[in-house]
Design a protein around this motif. Structure first.
Motif, PDB file in Angstrom:
ATOM      1  N   TRP A   1       0.813  -1.209   0.000  1.00  0.00           N
ATOM      2  CA  TRP A   1       0.000   0.000   0.000  1.00  0.00           C
ATOM      3  C   TRP A   1       0.850   1.264   0.000  1.00  0.00           C
ATOM      4  O   TRP A   1       0.419   2.309  -0.499  1.00  0.00           O
ATOM      5  CB  TRP A   1      -0.944  -0.005   1.197  1.00  0.00           C
TER       6      TRP A   1
ATOM      7  N   LYS B   1       3.316   2.067  -1.785  1.00  0.00           N
ATOM      8  CA  LYS B   1       3.761   2.517  -3.107  1.00  0.00           C
ATOM      9  C   LYS B   1       2.870   3.617  -3.670  1.00  0.00           C
ATOM     10  O   LYS B   1       3.267   4.348  -4.586  1.00  0.00           O
ATOM     11  CB  LYS B   1       3.806   1.336  -4.073  1.00  0.00           C
ATOM     12  N   ASP B   2       1.655   3.755  -3.129  1.00  0.00           N
ATOM     13  CA  ASP B   2       0.717   4.765  -3.616  1.00  0.00           C
ATOM     14  C   ASP B   2       0.824   6.092  -2.873  1.00  0.00           C
ATOM     15  O   ASP B   2       0.107   7.040  -3.182  1.00  0.00           O
ATOM     16  CB  ASP B   2      -0.718   4.235  -3.514  1.00  0.00           C
TER      17      ASP B   2
ATOM     18  N   ASN C   1       2.432   9.665  -1.967  1.00  0.00           N
ATOM     19  CA  ASN C   1       3.110  10.608  -2.862  1.00  0.00           C
ATOM     20  C   ASN C   1       4.619  10.636  -2.604  1.00  0.00           C
ATOM     21  O   ASN C   1       5.124  10.027  -1.656  1.00  0.00           O
ATOM     22  CB  ASN C   1       2.492  12.012  -2.776  1.00  0.00           C
TER      23      ASN C   1
END
Length: 319
Positions: A185, A187-188, A190
């Motif tokens: 999770w 990796k999403d 910013n």
């Protein structure tokens, strides 16, 4: 203890971020390579030096100021961070045996780090702030003292996490902590977790006699982080619209000097006054105001009336 690095040295720690909470093994450490050092000020009150260098791809500038009238070194550090799996920290060497304390909101606490439980501890919400051995929190300053002499570090602009490296005889103030690549999770999230860009930090090292109380470190911490400001009154043709305030008790006087004012404001027809004691001593407070006081009662942080302590009123003075 004898630290290997000098005061204010910047050190890069590369970390295995695949571990839980990205607090894995420290893979490598690197000191800053200073390429240029020059004096930029030479006056009767202070001398200043600018040094420039880099560690890996991170460019660093640091201004070091020495004051003639106080035992203080001020460090202004600018880091052009390019991202790294790890963190960069400012070194505070410990040249003698001592005990460590750190500030908390409205107080201080001893840091008995040898008694801390580091790593995963059952029933402690993963113990997330203690996965790295020697890590600890301090609100704004730390102090290392043997009772006869001490070294305090005040973080005027920067984060509040430190690492005590007993083997190396140093404390490291973490300035930037970042991760380059995340999985799952995360990796999403910013790009901000990479920390890329310019970062500015300011801190002061204070060398004092005795412990933190004798060195008045709490008071000096407040003065450095909240410096006095000069406010010029409005004028017409060079003349002030109102007479100058007197040099003493011009608005509010609070004594003894180990009491610090934190709040004074008007709420409806009442005034809220709040102060706190900084040395862990029981004292009798005296407050002088520029107007006659009709009544004063102690209240809690929510404004609820308390039975203690007893407050005496004499004219414009509270005891």
């Amino acid at each position: 203890l004898k630290g290997e690095e000098g005061f204010g040295t910047l050190k890069l720690f590369r970390v295995d971020v695949s571990a839980p909470l990205h607090m894995g093994e420290i893979l490598e450490t690197k000191k800053t390579d200073w390429e240029e050092v020059k004096q930029i000020e030479d006056g009767p009150l202070r001398q200043s030096f600018l040094r420039k260098g880099k560690v890996n791809s991170h460019r660093i500038e640091q201004t070091v100021r020495l004051y003639s009238n106080e035992q203080r070194i001020e460090l202004d550090t600018i880091i052009n961070w390019q991202g790294e799996d790890g963190f960069i920290a400012l070194c505070i060497p410990l040249p003698f045996e001592g005990e460590l304390i750190g500030s908390t909101p409205f107080g201080v606490e001893g840091k008995e780090l040898s008694q801390e439980l580091y790593g995963l501890v059952e029933g402690s919400s993963a113990n997330i702030e203690r996965w790295r051995r020697g890590a600890f929190f301090a609100k704004s300053f730390i102090d290392w003292s043997n009772g006869k002499r001490g070294i305090a570090y005040i973080s005027q602009e920067g984060d509040r996490y430190y690492i005590f490296d007993e083997a190396n005889g140093s404390i490291y103030h973490i300035l930037i902590n970042s991760i380059l690549n995340c999985e799952g999770w995360e990796k999403d999230i910013n790009y901000q977790w990479k920390g890329i860009g310019m970062h500015c930090f300011k801190g002061s090292l204070i060398f004092h006699k005795g412990n933190w109380k004798e060195g008045k470190i709490y008071e000096r911490d407040m003065l450095l982080r909240y410096p006095l400001e000069v406010i010029y009154g409005d004028t017409i043709e060079g003349k002030a619209l109102s007479p100058s305030l007197p040099p003493l008790c011009s608005f509010l006087s609070l004594s003894p000097d180990n009491l610090l004012l934190s709040t004074f404001y008007r709420e409806g027809k009442y005034f809220q006054l709040r102060f706190f004691e900084t040395k862990g001593e029981e004292v009798e407070a005296k407050v002088e105001l520029p107007f006659v006081i009709e009544e004063a009662v102690p209240v809690d942080f929510l404004g609820n009336t308390l039975k203690e302590p007893e407050v005496e009123v004499e004219g414009n003075t509270l005891y």
